[in-house]
Structure formats: structure tokens, C-alpha cells
Design a protein around this motif. Structure first.
Motif, PDB file in Angstrom:
ATOM      1  N   VAL A 143       0.842  -1.204   0.000  1.00  0.00           N
ATOM      2  CA  VAL A 143       0.000   0.000   0.000  1.00  0.00           C
ATOM      3  C   VAL A 143       0.875   1.252   0.000  1.00  0.00           C
ATOM      4  CG1 VAL A 143      -1.714   1.300   1.310  1.00  0.00           C
ATOM      5  CG2 VAL A 143      -1.887  -1.184   1.148  1.00  0.00           C
ATOM      6  N   TRP A 144       1.916   1.215   0.809  1.00  0.00           N
ATOM      7  CA  TRP A 144       2.813   2.373   0.860  1.00  0.00           C
ATOM      8  C   TRP A 144       3.560   2.581  -0.459  1.00  0.00           C
ATOM      9  CZ3 TRP A 144       5.182   1.130   6.340  1.00  0.00           C
ATOM     10  CH2 TRP A 144       4.233   1.466   7.309  1.00  0.00           C
ATOM     11  N   GLY A 145       3.712   1.491  -1.230  1.00  0.00           N
ATOM     12  CA  GLY A 145       4.373   1.617  -2.525  1.00  0.00           C
ATOM     13  C   GLY A 145       3.611   2.514  -3.479  1.00  0.00           C
ATOM     14  N   PHE A 146       2.304   2.615  -3.303  1.00  0.00           N
ATOM     15  CA  PHE A 146       1.511   3.521  -4.148  1.00  0.00           C
ATOM     16  C   PHE A 146       1.626   4.975  -3.694  1.00  0.00           C
ATOM     17  CE2 PHE A 146      -0.760  -0.554  -4.694  1.00  0.00           C
ATOM     18  CZ  PHE A 146      -0.703  -0.663  -6.071  1.00  0.00           C
ATOM     19  N   GLN A 147       2.181   5.170  -2.495  1.00  0.00           N
ATOM     20  CA  GLN A 147       2.242   6.522  -1.943  1.00  0.00           C
ATOM     21  C   GLN A 147       3.618   7.163  -2.049  1.00  0.00           C
ATOM     22  OE1 GLN A 147       0.826   6.250   2.126  1.00  0.00           O
ATOM     23  NE2 GLN A 147      -0.936   4.994   1.556  1.00  0.00           N
ATOM     24  N   ASP A 148       4.657   6.348  -2.264  1.00  0.00           N
ATOM     25  CA  ASP A 148       6.015   6.898  -2.277  1.00  0.00           C
ATOM     26  C   ASP A 148       6.848   6.176  -3.339  1.00  0.00           C
ATOM     27  OD1 ASP A 148       8.250   8.470  -0.634  1.00  0.00           O
ATOM     28  OD2 ASP A 148       9.005   6.435  -1.030  1.00  0.00           O
ATOM     29  N   PRO A 149       7.565   6.932  -4.203  1.00  0.00           N
ATOM     30  CA  PRO A 149       8.327   6.287  -5.279  1.00  0.00           C
ATOM     31  C   PRO A 149       9.477   5.419  -4.774  1.00  0.00           C
ATOM     32  CG  PRO A 149       8.747   8.658  -5.194  1.00  0.00           C
ATOM     33  CD  PRO A 149       7.587   8.392  -4.298  1.00  0.00           C
ATOM     34  N   ARG A 150      10.134   5.822  -3.682  1.00  0.00           N
ATOM     35  CA  ARG A 150      11.222   5.006  -3.161  1.00  0.00           C
ATOM     36  C   ARG A 150      10.697   3.667  -2.653  1.00  0.00           C
ATOM     37  NH1 ARG A 150      14.311   6.131   2.483  1.00  0.00           N
ATOM     38  NH2 ARG A 150      15.636   4.252   2.511  1.00  0.00           N
ATOM     39  N   MET A 151       9.589   3.697  -1.935  1.00  0.00           N
ATOM     40  CA  MET A 151       9.008   2.468  -1.445  1.00  0.00           C
ATOM     41  C   MET A 151       8.490   1.621  -2.607  1.00  0.00           C
ATOM     42  SD  MET A 151       8.520   0.664   1.241  1.00  0.00           S
ATOM     43  CE  MET A 151       8.700   1.850   2.578  1.00  0.00           C
ATOM     44  N   ARG A 152       7.969   2.273  -3.627  1.00  0.00           N
ATOM     45  CA  ARG A 152       7.472   1.530  -4.781  1.00  0.00           C
ATOM     46  C   ARG A 152       8.599   0.750  -5.463  1.00  0.00           C
ATOM     47  NH1 ARG A 152       4.786   5.196  -6.817  1.00  0.00           N
ATOM     48  NH2 ARG A 152       6.250   6.107  -8.301  1.00  0.00           N
ATOM     49  N   SER A 153       9.777   1.352  -5.582  1.00  0.00           N
ATOM     50  CA  SER A 153      10.887   0.671  -6.234  1.00  0.00           C
ATOM     51  C   SER A 153      11.346  -0.539  -5.409  1.00  0.00           C
ATOM     52  CB  SER A 153      12.050   1.637  -6.451  1.00  0.00           C
ATOM     53  OG  SER A 153      12.621   2.040  -5.203  1.00  0.00           O
TER      54      SER A 153
END
Length: 478
Positions: free
Chosen positions: A193-203
Motif C-alpha cells: 500500500v505504501w508503494g503507491f504513496q512513495d516512489p522510493r518504497m514503490r521501487s
């Protein structure tokens, strides 16, 4: 991830129950019961009346959680058992907070320092304790093993428990720590879920997904013959690293063939200590009859202690008719050979061997002879030796190991006349889900407290799915 957290995870992944005997100091009766996760301990704690008695129970409970009593934490449950005690007693969390939020948290490298307290807080958070959520959030912001606290917060019923944790995780963790957290997360929640909110977490989430995808593609493919270790290499590794000898013993099963039997037997007879342990473990796993001839040498007092322990496991696991005959000849022998004899007879002996098994059972101590007792208790149950009732009861009550207690429960169900009204009732409060499940179907519903506990188990979201379903089925049948 901190070195302490990583050490705890690695220890859980590689734990070998046969390599770590349980050792506990003398304790008060109630403290000993609580440390072992005994159902009677929980019932006595809940029955405590008066401020003084309650304070004593809470102090004992804090002591158990702060100093993990499990010999091998990966093999025994405790957190839900202790969390239920905190919840039922409405016990404060001040002692846990003082333990977690102190300077020692950053200097003590003990891998078990925070694992149990944080797991207990996670179960309390799931039960709706707001103070547990608050303490987990504070530890996530200030503590050394903050990643474990974030994982425990995902279990909370409070939807605001994870509020602001994304920012904290990005501030506190480097990419390697966050990668480990995402990879270990159940369903990768909340990281996905946090990956949709932050690009670093998404990567980071995408990297974990890619690595899992590559792993899935590689499953089922035959290994490159050029990369598989040989039997010689595995034995050499065990000789050079005795601590890995048990792992190497398992690896031999994937590389050894019939043509390697002579080499492995020769190693078990006279190789280096680590290689002998690996060879003995392999021979025990395949039930090689040559172990019977090897026993006197491998179990000699001048053999290194780890080698003797491996030989006891390997030879004691034989269940053939020839092994039974040889074991009867070893009865009464001093040291490991006598221990092996009773373990073989416990697993494959007959009614006529009952007196020898009961005598051995009476000689054993639950806090010292755990692995011999596992076989003996099973043997008593298999043969239905009613004369062993008292020593099996002693094992059930006195063992610091929940796994051994579970085996004693199974045996008591076969030989204890009033099992359903006594032992089975206590087991409804046991720390192990397997033991609770066994008791759900057998506890006498006419005993005070049994229907109420079954209802509590049936509606507890933190309870094991099998236990919860069995409790509902038992209640519906009444």
C-alpha cells in the motif's frame, strides 16, 4: 535491519531442536508453570484474588516475557499465551516499556532481547489494547529493532496504528532494511500500500516482486549438475565447520547414493567430529542397519560429546526387529548405550519391555532428559502402560518444554482415567495451539469454566483457525 534482529531471524530459520537442551533455574511453582506456558499456570493466574496475589502474578508474567524461557523459540509458542494473561488481568505495560525503551536496547546484542516482548505487544494490539499500540509506535520511533515493531503494528485492530509509519520507515531505514521488511511482511502489508504513496518504497516493492518472480520461475527446474556439491565436499564442510554438521547431514540425503554408503560408514566410524555427526545423522535418517554395529564405538565415553549426541539420535531412532533384540541386550548399560536401548524399546518394543521403560521414565528429569523423554512418553502411550501414570503426570506438570508436555498429554489421554475432567481442562489454556485443539474435543463440558473457555476460543480472532473452528463445532454439538 539491525544485527540483533537479523540474528533472531537466522536463528529461527536454522534452529535444530535436538541441538539445544532446555535448562532453567529453580523457580516458584507458579512462575515455572507460566514459563512453560502451562494451562494450569494460566488458570491459577486468572484465579488470583486480592491486590497482593495479583501483583505477584503480574511480576511473574513480566519476568517470563522479559527473559524468554523457551530453549528454542522457533519451536514453541508463547506470545498469545502471555498476551491473554496481560489482557485478562488488565496488567500494565510499564515494565515492558522500561525494558524496551532504554539505553541497553542499543548495546545488548542478545537476539532474543526484544522478540518476545514485541510479539506479545502485537497480540495485545490485535486484541484492541490501545496502550500496546502506543508502546509499539513509540518503540518504532525510538527503538533498535524498529522494523519488528512496525510489523507488529500491522496486526492491530486500530486503523490508525500505522498512521505516519511510512514517513518514519523512510527516515529510519536504508534500502536494504526496507527490502528485508517488505520481503518478510505477511502479504507484504502495509508495504505494498505504501508503494503507491512513495516512489522510493514503490521501487523496493517492485524489486521484491521481481525477485519472487525469478525464484518462482526457477522452481522445479533441475539443478545444474556442475553446481551440486559432492559427498566428499559435504563431509569436508562438516569437518571444517562442526556447527553446520547437522545441516550437512540433511544435505547428504540429496547427494548420496548407494555407492557412497561405504564412504559415509567409514566417516561415521572414524572421521573428524563434524563429519562423523553429519554421517551419523544421514545414516539415522535412512535407518541404516550398520548403525547397530557402530553403536558401541560411536557411543563410547571417549567420543566427543556432540558425536555421542548424534549417535544417540541416529541409533535410538531405529525401529527394526534386529534393533529391538540388540536393545534388550544393551539394557542396564551405563551412559549413552543404555539410553539408546530404552529409546529403541520405547519406539518398537512390546508389553514385556514395559517395566524397563517405566523404570527409565522414573529415572529421567523433565528439565534435563527432554529428548529421551519424548521417546519414552510416546512408548508408554503406544503400549498403554497404565502403571506409568504418575511419572507421565510428572512430565506433564514439570516439563519446561511445551512440545514434551504436548506428547505427555497425548499419552495421558490413553492411560489417565479422569483425563477429560482434569488434564484436558487445563489444556484448553495451554500455550500450544496443537494442545488446545486436542483438548477442545475432549474437555468435559460439565466442568466449571469449560463452556466459557470454548466460547472464548471460538470468537478470538487471534486464535488458531483450527482451534477456533473446533471450538465452534463442539459448542454447536451441545
Amino acid at each position: 535491519m539491525t544485527s540483533r534482529a537479523r540474528a533472531a531471524i537466522e536463528a529461527a530459520a536454522t534452529a535444530d531442536p535436538a541441538a539445544a537442551p532446555a535448562v532453567h533455574p529453580p523457580q516458584s511453582d507458579l512462575l515455572a508453570l507460566l514459563r512453560s506456558g502451562h494451562g494450569e499456570g494460566a488458570r491459577r493466574a486468572f484465579a488470583a484474588v486480592g491486590d497482593a496475589a495479583r501483583a505477584e502474578v503480574v511480576a511473574a508474567l513480566d519476568s517470563c516475557v522479559l527473559r524468554d524461557p523457551r530453549a528454542v523459540p522457533a519451536t514453541e509458542s508463547r506470545s498469545l499465551y502471555y498476551a491473554r494473561l496481560y489482557a485478562r488481568l488488565d496488567a500494565p505495560l510499564d515494565t515492558l516499556a522500561a525494558h524496551l525503551l532504554c539505553d541497553e536496547d542499543w548495546t545488548d546484542e542478545d537476539a532474543e532481547r526484544t522478540a518476545l516482548p514485541l510479539a506479545v505487544l502485537g497480540d495485545l494490539a490485535r486484541a484492541g489494547r490501545d496502550d500496546a499500540v502506543a508502546l509499539l509506535r513509540r518503540y518504532a520511533a525510538e527503538g533498535c529493532d524498529w522494523t519488528i515493531a512496525v510489523e507488529q503494528l500491522t496486526r492491530a485492530t486500530d486503523p490508525m496504528a500505522l498512521h505516519g509509519m511510512l514517513v518514519l520507515a523512510l527516515e529510519r531505514g536504508d534500502d536494504e532494511e526496507l527490502y528485508d521488511c517488505v520481503r518478510r511482511g505477511s502479504g507484504m502489508r502495509p508495504w505494498r500500500v505504501w508503494g503507491f504513496q512513495d516512489p522510493r518504497m514503490r521501487s523496493i516493492v517492485e524489486k521484491v516482486d521481481l525477485d519472487w518472480w525469478r525464484w518462482e520461475l526457477s522452481r522445479g527446474k533441475p539443478a545444474d549438475p556442475g553446481t551440486r556439491p559432492t559427498v566428499d565436499q559435504v563431509l569436508s564442510e562438516a569437518a571444517a565447520s562442526p556447527r553446520r554438521s547437522f545441516v550437512c547431514g540433511r544435505r547428504l540425503a540429496s547427494v548420496a547414493t548407494a555407492e557412497h554408503r561405504g564412504l559415509i560408514l567409514a566417516t561415521a566410524w572414524s572421521g573428524a567430529a563434524g563429519a562423523r555427526i553429519a554421517a551419523l545423522r544421514y545414516l539415522g535418517d535412512v535407518g541404516d542397519p550398520a548403525l547397530l554395529d557402530l553403536a558401541e564405538t560411536a557411543l563410547a565415553d571417549d567420543s566427543p560429546v556432540p558425536v555421542r549426541q548424534a549417535a544417540v539420535q541416529a541409533v535410538g531412532g531405529l525401529r527394526t526387529g534386529e534393533a529391538v533384540v540388540r536393545a534388550r541386550g544393551w539394557l542396564g548399560a551405563d551412559g549413552a548405550l543404555g539410553e539408546v536401548a530404552v529409546r529403541i524399546l520405547a519406539g518398537a518394543g512390546e508389553q514385556t519391555d514395559g517395566p524397563a521403560l517405566i523404570a527409565a521414565l522414573r529415572r529421567c528429569r523433565p528439565d534435563r532428559d527432554r529428548y529421551q523423554l519424548l521417546d519414552l512418553v510416546d512408548g508408554v502411550g503406544r503400549l498403554g502402560l497404565a502403571d506409568a501414570l504418575d511419572p507421565v503426570r510428572d512430565v506433564y506438570r514439570g516439563s519446561p518444554c511445551a512440545g514434551l508436555r504436548s506428547r505427555a498429554v497425548d499419552t495421558l489421554a490413553r492411560i489417565e482415567p479422569d483425563f477429560t475432567a482434569t488434564t484436558a481442562v487445563d489444556c484448553l489454556w495451554d500455550c500450544e495451539a496443537e494442545t488446545r485443539l486436542f483438548a477442545v474435543d475432549r474437555a468435559d463440558m460439565r466442568v466449571d469454566g469449560v463452556p466459557e473457555q470454548l466460547r472464548a476460543l471460538a470468537r478470538d480472532p487471534a486464535e488458531d483457525d483450527g482451534v477456533r473452528a473446533a471450538a465452534r463445532q463442539r459448542l454447536a454439538a451441545v
